[in-house]
Design a protein around this motif. Structure first.
Motif, PDB file in Angstrom:
ATOM      1  N   SER A 481       0.818  -1.197   0.000  1.00  0.00           N
ATOM      2  CA  SER A 481       0.000   0.000   0.000  1.00  0.00           C
ATOM      3  C   SER A 481       0.863   1.263   0.000  1.00  0.00           C
ATOM      4  N   ILE A 482       1.981   1.243   0.740  1.00  0.00           N
ATOM      5  CA  ILE A 482       2.882   2.415   0.727  1.00  0.00           C
ATOM      6  C   ILE A 482       3.451   2.641  -0.670  1.00  0.00           C
ATOM      7  N   ALA A 483       3.878   1.541  -1.292  1.00  0.00           N
ATOM      8  CA  ALA A 483       4.485   1.686  -2.622  1.00  0.00           C
ATOM      9  C   ALA A 483       3.469   2.268  -3.598  1.00  0.00           C
ATOM     10  N   SER A 484       2.235   1.765  -3.529  1.00  0.00           N
ATOM     11  CA  SER A 484       1.241   2.276  -4.481  1.00  0.00           C
ATOM     12  C   SER A 484       0.962   3.747  -4.200  1.00  0.00           C
ATOM     13  N   PHE A 485       1.067   4.146  -2.914  1.00  0.00           N
ATOM     14  CA  PHE A 485       0.834   5.552  -2.590  1.00  0.00           C
ATOM     15  C   PHE A 485       1.939   6.440  -3.047  1.00  0.00           C
ATOM     16  N   ALA A 946      11.372   0.052  -6.366  1.00  0.00           N
ATOM     17  CA  ALA A 946      12.367   0.308  -5.310  1.00  0.00           C
ATOM     18  C   ALA A 946      11.680   0.636  -3.982  1.00  0.00           C
ATOM     19  N   ILE A 947      10.589   1.408  -4.036  1.00  0.00           N
ATOM     20  CA  ILE A 947       9.882   1.759  -2.792  1.00  0.00           C
ATOM     21  C   ILE A 947       9.370   0.485  -2.107  1.00  0.00           C
ATOM     22  N   PHE A 948       8.768  -0.391  -2.897  1.00  0.00           N
ATOM     23  CA  PHE A 948       8.240  -1.631  -2.312  1.00  0.00           C
ATOM     24  C   PHE A 948       9.379  -2.416  -1.654  1.00  0.00           C
ATOM     25  N   GLY A 949      10.513  -2.502  -2.388  1.00  0.00           N
ATOM     26  CA  GLY A 949      11.672  -3.224  -1.849  1.00  0.00           C
ATOM     27  C   GLY A 949      12.118  -2.672  -0.507  1.00  0.00           C
ATOM     28  N   THR A 950      12.268  -1.340  -0.447  1.00  0.00           N
ATOM     29  CA  THR A 950      12.800  -0.761   0.796  1.00  0.00           C
ATOM     30  C   THR A 950      11.831  -0.977   1.962  1.00  0.00           C
ATOM     31  N   THR A 951      10.524  -0.758   1.719  1.00  0.00           N
ATOM     32  CA  THR A 951       9.598  -0.875   2.847  1.00  0.00           C
ATOM     33  C   THR A 951       9.518  -2.314   3.368  1.00  0.00           C
ATOM     34  N   VAL A 952       9.476  -3.278   2.445  1.00  0.00           N
ATOM     35  CA  VAL A 952       9.436  -4.676   2.908  1.00  0.00           C
ATOM     36  C   VAL A 952      10.700  -4.991   3.681  1.00  0.00           C
ATOM     37  N   ALA A 953      11.843  -4.577   3.125  1.00  0.00           N
ATOM     38  CA  ALA A 953      13.111  -4.899   3.785  1.00  0.00           C
ATOM     39  C   ALA A 953      13.137  -4.335   5.209  1.00  0.00           C
ATOM     40  N   ILE A 954      12.713  -3.069   5.362  1.00  0.00           N
ATOM     41  CA  ILE A 954      12.767  -2.475   6.703  1.00  0.00           C
ATOM     42  C   ILE A 954      11.798  -3.176   7.652  1.00  0.00           C
ATOM     43  N   SER A 955      10.598  -3.503   7.155  1.00  0.00           N
ATOM     44  CA  SER A 955       9.639  -4.194   8.029  1.00  0.00           C
ATOM     45  C   SER A 955      10.226  -5.504   8.533  1.00  0.00           C
ATOM     46  N   LEU A1008      11.474   4.593  11.009  1.00  0.00           N
ATOM     47  CA  LEU A1008      12.678   4.524  10.165  1.00  0.00           C
ATOM     48  C   LEU A1008      12.318   4.640   8.692  1.00  0.00           C
ATOM     49  N   LYS A1009      11.234   3.932   8.281  1.00  0.00           N
ATOM     50  CA  LYS A1009      10.795   3.994   6.887  1.00  0.00           C
ATOM     51  C   LYS A1009      10.548   5.436   6.492  1.00  0.00           C
ATOM     52  N   MET A1010       9.765   6.121   7.349  1.00  0.00           N
ATOM     53  CA  MET A1010       9.388   7.496   7.010  1.00  0.00           C
ATOM     54  C   MET A1010      10.613   8.378   6.985  1.00  0.00           C
ATOM     55  N   MET A1011      11.443   8.240   8.020  1.00  0.00           N
ATOM     56  CA  MET A1011      12.566   9.158   8.128  1.00  0.00           C
ATOM     57  C   MET A1011      13.483   9.015   6.921  1.00  0.00           C
ATOM     58  N   LEU A1012      13.845   7.790   6.597  1.00  0.00           N
ATOM     59  CA  LEU A1012      14.765   7.591   5.480  1.00  0.00           C
ATOM     60  C   LEU A1012      14.171   8.128   4.186  1.00  0.00           C
ATOM     61  N   SER A1013      12.888   7.819   3.946  1.00  0.00           N
ATOM     62  CA  SER A1013      12.353   8.242   2.646  1.00  0.00           C
ATOM     63  C   SER A1013      12.310   9.772   2.568  1.00  0.00           C
TER      64      SER A1013
END
Length: 1448
Positions: A481-485, A946-955, A1008-1013
């Motif tokens: 959902s984050i990636a699609s947003f 790339a967004i999907f990758g980063t968010t899944v990885a951090i989770s 962390l997700k929010m801050m990094l992005s």
């Protein structure tokens, strides 16, 4: 100078004087024109009218000032806006006047010039004065210490939150303490909020009940239908109760919330104005001939609109959080009050853990709901507006954007739904885990004795794994959902521009179209991202409202359960007339056909077997049970002593006085009567010693006596005593009976109802009630009952004969033994260290020495529990290191690269767009549009992946980390020695397992997700602005420093506030816990209102740190957004200045990106502080890693034979033991040999060291010197579990865990069902268990509440029988058992453990008279040891004890 003037004179005085000056200017000008320019007036009437109108306006303003002053308003919005507008309007004539003066010179009309300039400067002065609040009126002194400055702040200070700056600066200089915080404003206090809410809610509840009754009467017959109808009704009630709660809250907090809603509407208006101005600016850039001032005007206008947008947004957020805070206070208050009146059937459906969860988790959900609720209806409107403006720019192609939105939506709706299901699953496992942890912490002593930690560790980890599994699924969905947003703005732009270009060759994309559209799309992203979040928050809030509504509407104790007429001079004090009672409305009756009359001032004894309904009878008199039929009357005030003493975490004195004032002589008399004076001498700070949670540092006997003293101190009319003498020794029991309960005692003239198992007291009772299975079979005086030769008489005779050979003295029947045993209650605590098995004499001159041997402050003498401390200062770097180390570097580095890659793609596609926009137009078309579109699409798609990758990885990293951290915490806690649990309140530990672990699960990775992005996004914006106007570096660098400066101020304060808030939260839960457990005592004493006040105090104290915490965020955001708006201004003005060299495309790119800076900055700080604040959880979870641990559970490669101990011989060699470093030894050089199969009784007075021997054998405390050998093996050389699992103890306090009965007997599943059944048979529980519907799988409730105390004791016996080890330690395990059960237990132990070594820490001498040997302890030494008969003939200490107990 200004401040000095303000101090000496009131600023309002200045305002008035300046106002009159201004008004007079108008009149002076009027007369001047009349005299000087009379001939010109005919043509220009306006010259004459304008000064008059101005003067009248100023006079009106002065009137308003006076009016507001009378109303006590110290800073006016209207006046501030009036002076701002006045100054702005004067700017135009000012410029004209200056222009004119430069052209013609001043001399031409010097009076008018001087008048105008003076007028203007006075207006400025008025505006300046308006920025400050007036002094408070004289005589209105401020009563509060440290009041909240917002009340006295000026309008400007309020909208910019400058009133908060003082606290930020203070927090930056020195870490904040609780004393630095402001007192709550009156409208935020519990008292104010709840008193209003309570009435409304009571009315609502009455309405719900009415509806229910109407439904119930109209329900159809037929059993199947009825069941379904009932289920439906139940669901309906849950739904509607949530709705009613919402309605009540809305009525109370709605109006203030609406003012916030108004702000957000204004904010939206300004937000949509900005792209329009951007459009004008870009058309100005295109138009070569437009005058420069237009450009500057647009740039400034954009800056002003951005600033206003920020201001309104933060006023809105401030309102929301204030309402959220009030809702939290309200709900906590309602739940707390409810928990004092909820009936036992309803109380059984929810555990303490669940109630605490209502106050922690569910209130939090409601607070989130308040913040996001408006987004639910505003977001769709915002989306519609965006699409309308896009249509204006791109025509029908905007529909393509709508299509994209429509596609993204259902996807996210579906995801949100799945996630809320997963969240419920996760919450269910979390509830289970917390409930289990609560029980583990309450029964930790038992776990250690039985070496059961591993079994329970497995159980907790089982829950945890399931919880994390649900969390992982939920997080992966969230990443989609984050990636699609995050790629939504790209997708919308791609669809719109693509369709626009494809539709017609003549459709060209120029800078204006592209960047205004992009600005609108960026606006569109906010509502798009908020909407699903708002919807899911609303859904969760509805679930929470339902849960809260269900609890708040649950059944209450009926007021008519008992009638309480005032005390009359004679007659019966307690009357039960043909009463039938049950614990729940549906359940079977627990008492049948009860008829009792208790005359004033009599002593009634209630006797009967375990589980015959003795305690239920007292509950019925208190109105705690459900009355099915009959009548209960209790006259006068009541005092109640429960069977299991309920002790508060407060000093001994507070526990006894219990909220009344202390009357010295009476207090002393009570202490003396309850035999507490010797105990107070032992306690380190006397009656000022703090007692740990649930009375940890008192022995069972001391707890009972404190509980009794509390009742005696009350001077009530009716006393209900539930077996208060069970846990004390014979001589103490006799003392208490004579001095307190008996005819000559302190309570001699009161009405007393005593539940007892002690035979010796019965002859003195005026009336004896014999209970069998909830019915009174016989009643009468002792002699009458003996004369009837019924069951009672038979019972008395058998016991009188078997127990004693001689029945001479009355004391001979004394049921209780000799020594008020020292704690094996739940805990041997460190106070016992002092109180425990050491002697009085050396204690008087002994100080407790803390671990570090520092000088100790005397006040701390009686402190036991360690308060949850707030760490100070910023979070240490180690915490981040620890967190990232748990994840592992191998995963972290690729993540950072992924982020950089994702932002690179974003930068590339934006730059590509600006190049496209600058493409020259040939014959009304652009070339290669297809190629441009393809490249644009490819870059955007890469970014999305790339967004999907980063968010899944951090989770996933977050889950790895939290799994490790929870595991470490759990193992660290379970491996801590007993002393750790006495020092640390269970509330603190539970807080770690619930709130802190939850934060590590979700908050840290999300932050962390929010801050990094956002950090990477900010870098991208800066690069773009610098590419367009390199000169902007001059402005961006200072702004960056300013930003860092403001942020460092903020983070220091914010972290402190969060810690203070977390620390002040624990006491709320501890108090809640305590209240829920002691509700019946609080009600019996009628002390509800005092406890409600205490709860209010604690909630308010928590809110004092919560309020500045959210204001800090607003303060920061407002100030930062001004920094961000500075970037907008810089980009716009520099673009106007470099108009000749810059293309519209690059300007559009720079300005539309700089518009995002404010949002990005505030998000960075928010996510940064979220991470900072939540990483504190890592710190708090990690705290227990450094505490002292026990020896290891098992030792690898130890050559312990599997059958050890096969004989059961125990040898002590010069053994010494101390409770903690620096204290005197509790056992001093004990040397002793116990042979196999020997039966040894250990006796001695309180504090002689009896229990310490058992603690030494189990290594609950390690030896200070010497050794213990069992079958020739030194126990210090083997693992704790190897030792504890091979010897058995039957502890004093029977602790059961919730779970099946079988799990309670055999958590490792090592025995077969047959073995379990035979152990139950030997423990005399077989009949009881086989009659249960689920037999062995019978669910025990939390703490085994659904079994009586005696039955729990028998379950402990069954555990011992099941393990059947060669050594059995029996710690006076027969306190709460009636005589028959007692005889059963004793005979079982004699027969079943015949070939074992048995050590009994004896409480009653008659149980050990046939043992092979008796050891008499005194002051940590062995004073005598021999067979009982030899010791009696020696006439030493043992003989004296026996004589006291009437055995010699």
């Amino acid at each position: 100078i200004y401040l000095w003037l303000l101090k000496t004179l009131n600023s309002s005085f200045f305002v008035t004087v300046l106002g009159f000056l201004l008004a007079s200017f108008g009149f002076v000008e009027f007369f001047y024109i009349l005299l000087e320019r009379s001939q010109e007036i005919e043509q220009h009437m306006v010259f004459l009218l304008s000064p008059i109108i101005r003067s009248m306006t100023v006079i009106l303003a002065l009137c308003i000032i006076q009016l507001e002053r009378i109303r006590g308003c110290r800073s006016s919005i209207f006046l501030f806006l009036f002076w701002v507008l006045a100054v702005i309007c004067s700017l135009v004539p000012l410029r004209a006047k200056i222009q004119l003066a430069m052209d013609e010179g001043i001399a031409s009309d010097i009076v008018r010039y001087l008048a105008f300039f003076s007028y203007f400067s006075i207006q400025l002065a008025q505006l300046f004065l308006c920025c400050f609040a007036d002094q408070p009126p004289e005589g209105k002194t401020i009563s509060e210490k440290n009041p909240c400055p917002v009340k006295d702040a000026s309008f400007l200070s309020k909208i910019l939150f400058w009133w908060f700056t003082g606290l930020v600066v203070k927090g930056y200089r020195t870490p904040l303490e609780a004393e630095d915080l402001w007192t709550l404003r009156e409208e935020d206090t519990s008292q104010k909020i709840i008193s209003e809410l309570q009435e409304e809610w009571t009315a609502e509840c009455a309405r719900i009940q009415k509806q229910e009754k109407a439904l119930a009467s109209g329900v159809a017959l037929g059993s199947r239908l009825q069941d379904q109808a009932q289920l439906l009704r139940k669901l309906q009630k849950e739904q509607s109760s949530g709705f009613f709660l919402l309605r009540t809250l809305a009525r109370n907090f709605g109006p203030y919330f609406l003012t916030g809603t108004l702000c957000i509407i204004f904010h939206d208006a300004f937000m949509f104005a900005i792209p329009q101005v951007l459009s004008l600016l870009l058309s100005f850039m295109r138009d070569e001939d437009a005058p420069l001032w237009k450009g500057y005007f647009y740039a400034t206008l954009m800056f002003l609109l951005s600033c206003l947008q920020s201001l309104f947004n933060h006023q809105y957020m401030y309102t929301c959080f204030t309402v959220g805070m009030r809702v939290k206070t309200a709900v906590m208050g309602l739940v707390y009050r409810k928990s004092l009146v909820i009936n036992s059937a309803a109380r059984r459906t929810c555990t303490v853990g669940e109630i605490v969860n209502l106050v922690s988790a569910d209130t939090q959900k409601l607070m989130d709901f308040v913040v996001y609720f408006n987004a639910v209806w505003l977001a769709p409107i915002e989306i519609a507006l965006c699409l309308f403006f896009l249509w204006q720019h791109l025509g029908p192609s905007a529909l393509a954007g709508i299509a994209t939105v429509i596609l993204i939506f259902p996807l996210n709706g579906f995801i949100a739904k799945k996630r809320s299901k997963l969240q419920e699953i996760q919450m269910k496992f979390m509830d289970g885990r917390i409930k289990l942890m609560n029980e583990i912490l309450n029964g930790i002593k038992i776990l250690k004795f039985y070496a059961w930690e591993k079994a329970f560790l497995e159980q907790v980890l089982g829950y945890r794994e399931k919880e994390l599994k649900a969390l992982k699924k939920s997080q992966i969905l969230y990443s989609i959902s984050i990636a699609s947003f995050n790629s939504s703005s790209f997708l919308i732009a791609f669809a719109m521009f693509g369709v626009y270009v494809m539709l017609d060759d003549r459709n060209v994309l120029d800078a204006q179209k592209v960047f205004v559209s992009m600005a609108l799309i960026n606006i569109l992203k906010t509502p798009l991202s908020q909407l699903p979040f708002a919807i899911s928050t609303t859904m969760q809030a509805l679930v929470s409202l339902r849960r809260l509504g269900k609890y708040l509407c649950s059944e209450e104790l009926k007021v008519d359960n008992i009638s309480k007429p005032p005390l009359s001079s004679d007659g019966d004090d307690v009357i039960i007339d043909n009463g039938t009672f049950s614990w729940s409305a549906e359940g079977p009756p627990c008492l049948k056909r009860m008829s009792v009359c208790v005359p004033r001032g009599s002593l009634v004894a209630v006797v009967g077997h375990v589980g015959s309904g003795k305690s239920s009878l007292l509950s019925a008199m208190l109105g705690e049970t459900e009355k099915r039929s009959g009548q209960v009357t209790v006259k006068g005030s009541v005092a109640y002593v429960p069977q299991q003493a309920w002790i508060q975490n407060a000093t001994v004195q507070d526990n006894i006085v219990f909220g009344r004032e202390k009357l010295k002589t009476w207090y002393h008399r009570v202490l003396e009567a309850c035999a507490l004076l010797p105990d107070l001498d032992i306690l380190p700070a006397g009656d000022a010693t703090e007692i740990g949670e649930k009375g940890l540092n008192l022995s069972g006997g001391q707890k009972q006596r404190v509980s009794l003293a509390r009742a005696v101190y009350r001077k009530a009319d009716v006393y209900l005593l539930d077996d208060p003498l069970s846990a004390v020794d014979a001589h103490v029991g006799q003392h208490i009976f004579d001095k307190v309960i008996g005819p000559k005692g302190v309570l001699g003239d009161k009405t007393r109802i005593l539940v007892t198992h002690g035979m010796s007291f019965l002859p003195q009772a005026d009336l004896i009630l014999v209970l069998v299975d909830g019915e009174i079979t016989e009643s009468g005086s002792y002699q009458e009952l003996l004369g009837r030769h019924g069951a009672f008489a038979e019972f008395i005779h058998t016991f009188a004969n078997t127990e004693r050979k001689e029945t001479g003295s009355r004391r001979s029947n004394a049921r209780l033994s000799m020594v008020d045993f020292m704690p094996f209650s739940r805990d041997l605590s460190q106070e016992q260290l002092i109180g425990g098995d050491t002697t009085n004499t050396n204690l008087q001159n002994m100080e407790p020495v803390s671990e570090t041997d520092q000088e100790q402050v005397p006040e701390d003498l009686g402190k036991l529990t360690e308060v949850d401390k707030a760490r100070t200062g910023r979070v240490r770097l180690e915490m981040y290191k620890k967190y990232f180390k748990t994840i592992g570097l191998a995963i972290i580095i690729p993540i950072v690269f992924l982020y950089a890659f994702q932002q690179g793609a974003s930068l590339a596609y934006n730059y590509w767009l600006s190049m496209w926009a600058d493409d020259p137009i040939v014959n009304g078309t652009q070339i290669d549009t297809d190629l441009k579109l393809t490249v644009f699409g490819a870059l955007g798609f890469v970014q999305g992946v790339a967004i999907f990758g980063t968010t899944v990885a951090i989770s996933i990293c977050g889950i790895i980390a939290s799994r490790h951290l929870h595991m470490d915490l759990l193992i660290n806690v379970l491996r801590s020695p007993m002393s750790f649990f006495e020092r640390t309140p269970s509330g603190n530990l539970l807080n770690r397992f619930a709130k802190e672990i939850d934060a590590i699960d979700c908050m840290v990775p999300d932050g962390l997700k929010m801050m990094l992005s956002y950090v990477f996004k900010l870098m991208e914006v800066c690069i773009i602005v610098l590419m367009a106007t390199p000169f902007a570096a001059v402005i961006i660098l200072p702004l960056a420093f300013l930003y860092a400066f403001v942020q460092s101020f903020y983070v220091a304060t914010s972290c402190q506030l969060r810690r203070l808030e977390a620390v002040s939260r624990s006491p709320i839960y501890t108090h809640f816990n305590e209240t829920v457990q002691g509700a019946s005592v609080i009600r019996a004493f009628g002390d509800q209102s005092r406890f409600i006040l205490q709860a209010n105090k604690r909630v308010d104290f928590n809110q004092t740190s919560y309020f500045p915490r959210f204001v800090a965020t607003r303060w920061l955001a407002v100030n930062l957004e001004f920094v961000g708006n500075g970037v907008v201004l810089a980009a716009a003005i520099l673009s106007v200045m470099g108009r000749s060299t810059l293309s519209p495309g690059i300007v559009g790119l720079a300005v539309s990106h700089s518009l995002q800076v404010t949002g990005i900055l505030s998000w960075i700080v928010r996510s940064w502080t979220d991470v900072e604040n939540n990483i504190v959880s890592v710190e708090r979870v990690n705290e227990y890693a450094e505490t002292v641990k026990e020896a290891s559970w098992t030792i690898d490669g130890s050559s312990l034979p599997s059958a050890w101990p096969h004989k059961g011989a125990i040898e002590f060699q010069d053994y010494g033991l101390q409770y903690r470093k620096g204290l005197e030894l509790a056992l001093k050089g004990i040397s002793l040999q116990i042979h196999e199969r020997e039966k040894v009784g250990i006796v001695g007075r309180t504090g002689a060291g009896k229990s310490s021997l058992a603690l030494g054998i189990f290594r609950i405390l390690e030896a200070a010197k010497g050794n213990i050998f069992i079958d020739g093996i030194n126990i210090a050389d083997i693992g704790l579990h190897d030792l504890r699992s091979r010897i058995t103890i039957i502890p004093q306090d029977p602790v059961l865990f919730s779970g099946s009965l079988r799990m309670n007997l055999d958590p490792f599943d090592t025995y077969t069902d047959e073995e379990v059944w035979s152990s139950l048979e030997l423990a005399h529980l077989k009949n009881f268990v086989s009659n249960l519907p689920d037999k062995l799988n019978h669910e025990c409730s939390e703490g085994g509440e659904n079994l009586s105390l005696g039955q729990r004791q028998l379950v402990c016996l069954a555990r011992a029988l099941l393990r059947k080890t060669k050594i059995l330690v029996l710690d006076e395990a027969t306190a709460a058992v009636d005589l028959e059960t007692d005889t059963l237990i004793q005979s079982t132990i004699r027969t079943q453990f015949e070939d074992c070594t048995v050590l009994t820490i004896a409480h009653r001498l008659n149980t050990i008279m046939d043992y092979t040997r008796v050891i008499v302890m005194d002051k940590g030494h062995i004073s005598e040891t021999d067979s009982p008969s030899n010791l009696l003939s020696q006439r030493g200490q043992f003989y004296r004890m026996c004589r006291e107990a009437g055995l010699a």
